[in-house]
Design a protein around this motif. Sequence first.
Motif, PDB file in Angstrom:
ATOM      1  N   LEU A 202     -55.635  35.240 -20.155  1.00  0.00           N
ATOM      2  CA  LEU A 202     -55.314  33.927 -19.605  1.00  0.00           C
ATOM      3  C   LEU A 202     -55.573  32.770 -20.564  1.00  0.00           C
ATOM      4  CD1 LEU A 202     -54.084  33.007 -16.959  1.00  0.00           C
ATOM      5  CD2 LEU A 202     -56.383  32.548 -16.100  1.00  0.00           C
ATOM      6  N   SER A 203     -56.479  32.941 -21.535  1.00  0.00           N
ATOM      7  CA  SER A 203     -56.727  31.827 -22.457  1.00  0.00           C
ATOM      8  C   SER A 203     -55.531  31.592 -23.374  1.00  0.00           C
ATOM      9  CB  SER A 203     -57.990  32.068 -23.291  1.00  0.00           C
ATOM     10  OG  SER A 203     -57.808  33.115 -24.216  1.00  0.00           O
ATOM     11  N   GLY A 204     -54.541  32.511 -23.336  1.00  0.00           N
ATOM     12  CA  GLY A 204     -53.298  32.262 -24.058  1.00  0.00           C
ATOM     13  C   GLY A 204     -52.584  31.021 -23.560  1.00  0.00           C
ATOM     14  N   VAL A 205     -52.838  30.636 -22.300  1.00  0.00           N
ATOM     15  CA  VAL A 205     -52.261  29.399 -21.757  1.00  0.00           C
ATOM     16  C   VAL A 205     -52.825  28.188 -22.498  1.00  0.00           C
ATOM     17  CG1 VAL A 205     -52.051  27.954 -19.694  1.00  0.00           C
ATOM     18  CG2 VAL A 205     -51.904  30.448 -19.491  1.00  0.00           C
ATOM     19  N   ALA A 206     -54.144  28.210 -22.746  1.00  0.00           N
ATOM     20  CA  ALA A 206     -54.776  27.120 -23.507  1.00  0.00           C
ATOM     21  C   ALA A 206     -54.243  27.078 -24.936  1.00  0.00           C
ATOM     22  CB  ALA A 206     -56.296  27.294 -23.513  1.00  0.00           C
ATOM     23  N   ALA A 207     -53.952  28.265 -25.497  1.00  0.00           N
ATOM     24  CA  ALA A 207     -53.402  28.331 -26.848  1.00  0.00           C
ATOM     25  C   ALA A 207     -52.012  27.696 -26.909  1.00  0.00           C
ATOM     26  CB  ALA A 207     -53.335  29.786 -27.318  1.00  0.00           C
ATOM     27  N   LEU A 208     -51.193  27.992 -25.915  1.00  0.00           N
ATOM     28  CA  LEU A 208     -49.854  27.378 -25.863  1.00  0.00           C
ATOM     29  C   LEU A 208     -49.941  25.868 -25.691  1.00  0.00           C
ATOM     30  CD1 LEU A 208     -47.921  29.949 -23.634  1.00  0.00           C
ATOM     31  CD2 LEU A 208     -47.403  29.365 -26.017  1.00  0.00           C
ATOM     32  N   LEU A 209     -50.858  25.423 -24.811  1.00  0.00           N
ATOM     33  CA  LEU A 209     -51.045  23.984 -24.599  1.00  0.00           C
ATOM     34  C   LEU A 209     -51.474  23.308 -25.886  1.00  0.00           C
ATOM     35  CD1 LEU A 209     -51.244  21.521 -22.706  1.00  0.00           C
ATOM     36  CD2 LEU A 209     -53.588  22.229 -22.177  1.00  0.00           C
ATOM     37  N   PHE A 211     -50.983  24.338 -28.934  1.00  0.00           N
ATOM     38  CA  PHE A 211     -49.883  24.427 -29.899  1.00  0.00           C
ATOM     39  C   PHE A 211     -48.954  23.214 -29.770  1.00  0.00           C
ATOM     40  CE2 PHE A 211     -45.732  25.723 -31.398  1.00  0.00           C
ATOM     41  CZ  PHE A 211     -46.012  26.415 -32.568  1.00  0.00           C
ATOM     42  N   PHE A 212     -48.553  22.894 -28.534  1.00  0.00           N
ATOM     43  CA  PHE A 212     -47.604  21.798 -28.344  1.00  0.00           C
ATOM     44  C   PHE A 212     -48.267  20.426 -28.468  1.00  0.00           C
ATOM     45  CE2 PHE A 212     -45.350  25.293 -26.126  1.00  0.00           C
ATOM     46  CZ  PHE A 212     -44.162  25.252 -26.857  1.00  0.00           C
ATOM     47  N   LEU A 213     -49.519  20.303 -28.036  1.00  0.00           N
ATOM     48  CA  LEU A 213     -50.213  19.017 -28.161  1.00  0.00           C
ATOM     49  C   LEU A 213     -50.507  18.660 -29.615  1.00  0.00           C
ATOM     50  CD1 LEU A 213     -52.772  19.044 -25.177  1.00  0.00           C
ATOM     51  CD2 LEU A 213     -50.638  17.749 -25.376  1.00  0.00           C
ATOM     52  N   LEU A 214     -50.731  19.674 -30.462  1.00  0.00           N
ATOM     53  CA  LEU A 214     -51.000  19.412 -31.879  1.00  0.00           C
ATOM     54  C   LEU A 214     -49.828  18.710 -32.557  1.00  0.00           C
ATOM     55  CD1 LEU A 214     -52.844  22.680 -32.984  1.00  0.00           C
ATOM     56  CD2 LEU A 214     -53.750  20.359 -33.155  1.00  0.00           C
ATOM     57  N   LEU A 215     -48.627  18.901 -32.037  1.00  0.00           N
ATOM     58  CA  LEU A 215     -47.450  18.236 -32.598  1.00  0.00           C
ATOM     59  C   LEU A 215     -47.525  16.718 -32.421  1.00  0.00           C
ATOM     60  CD1 LEU A 215     -44.712  20.700 -31.260  1.00  0.00           C
ATOM     61  CD2 LEU A 215     -45.714  20.637 -33.557  1.00  0.00           C
TER      62      LEU A 215
END
Length: 499
Positions: A202-209, A211-215
């Motif tokens: 489930l922490s993959g959700v935080a990873a995706l979040l 990823f996009f916020l770093l942009l």
Amino acid sequence: MDKKGKMQAEKHLTGTLLLSVFTAVLGFFQYGYSLGVINAPQKVIEAHYRRGTLAPPADTSEDLAASPHILTMYWSLSVSVFAVGGMVSSFTVGWIGDRLGRVKAMLVVNVLSIAGNLLMGLAKFGPSHILIIAGRAVTGLYCGLSSGLVPMYVSEVSPTALRGALGTLHQLAIVTGILISQVLGLDFLLGNDEMWPLLLGLSGVAALLQFFLLLLCPESPRYLYIKLGKVEEAKRSLKRLRGNCDPMKEIAEMEKEKQEAASEKKVSIGQLFTSSKYRQAVIVALMVQISQQFSGINAIFYYSTNIFERAGVDQPVYATIGVGVVNTVFTVISVFLVEKAGRRSLFLAGLMGMLISAVAMTVGLVLLSQFAWMSYVSMVAIFLFVIFFEVGPGPIPWFIVAELFSQGPRPAAIAVASFCNWACNFIVGMCFQYIADLCGPYVFVIFAALLLVFFLFAYFKVPETKGKSFEEIAAAFRRKKLQAKATIELENLRGSEEA
């Protein structure tokens, strides 16, 4: 501008700064989640290993499923390979941080987190032990890189007056991740036979979040100015981070740091240890990491459920979650304390409080069989131990290393400190069970002795970094070195005169 206005400008929190720090510390949230998530579903996963992984072939009479040694081996690998991954990747933090930049590096390494969580999330559809062990290893690789890149980025984008408070958010993210993994790991939520793969991944959700916020996050102005020499880009980055504040004061500070870094040239890990210029700072950086892991905090969490059971708590798992809540609450409090009380004083107070709590824990465990009320002494000691850990030894080691070094040696220093933290984490995880079995309740005497050593070291060697620029901190180490050298020369002179 008057002094009050100047301080308000320095402490101005912009939306971009908050977004940047929040996005970065999502890496530590994943680290905390990965630390805590593997414990709650242990029995469920072991049962799955037994039914699937360890089930004997039809033509084999040997009942591998009945062998506890194979099961223990697979479970130990499932837990400890996470720290091994962190150790391996931590040495590459400096290289990737300088090569790609802070933001791009965090963006790229997120691929490891997404891949690792995906492997664990699919564990039911293949050889579960291989997928979980591989997923934990890949996630560990991510966390090893992230645990170095995040403090580096946060310290470099934060104004000096807020560097400590924002740096403490690393630990808040960790304990929040641990707490959420504990809650989600309850049997009626995700810690059951059907949902445990989702829990692990489930922490993959935080990873995706992340990823996009770093942009949306600006690059570190210090990296742009000092490493790349892009003055205008650094100014634009500072204006995004500081709002209407005049960037020239920080630009002037960066220029001093750049000149210092130019005179230092590039500092490798080898030079970090061989140069007398960095020796004191390196020793302090390593010792604060060792003190965090060898303080006994993992032992407290290991013993907490058992102690709650002895105290007659019907659902000890909820009491353990209560410890997690206390852990999180006092991490929040430390965010506000760290800029008022300072790093050094909080670190010392935390170590001494943990030392007293460890002694109380030992007394409570030893006398538990004679006095039933001693179980409450042990319970209070657990909560106090966790509180004092979050006051100082928990959050401070993660960001003080970035404060101790200027731009030149900082990436190498953070890489070494991260490796030290992961290595100590691995040692504690592998050895504590054996030491606890050997020493029983007296195991906390060992931690009390270690805490005393850490307290004395911190009292004499750890400097105060509150409100100081990187150059001022480096200058403080140089003064201490000169004072020590002068003291030795004076003692030698007196010795020669007496002779």
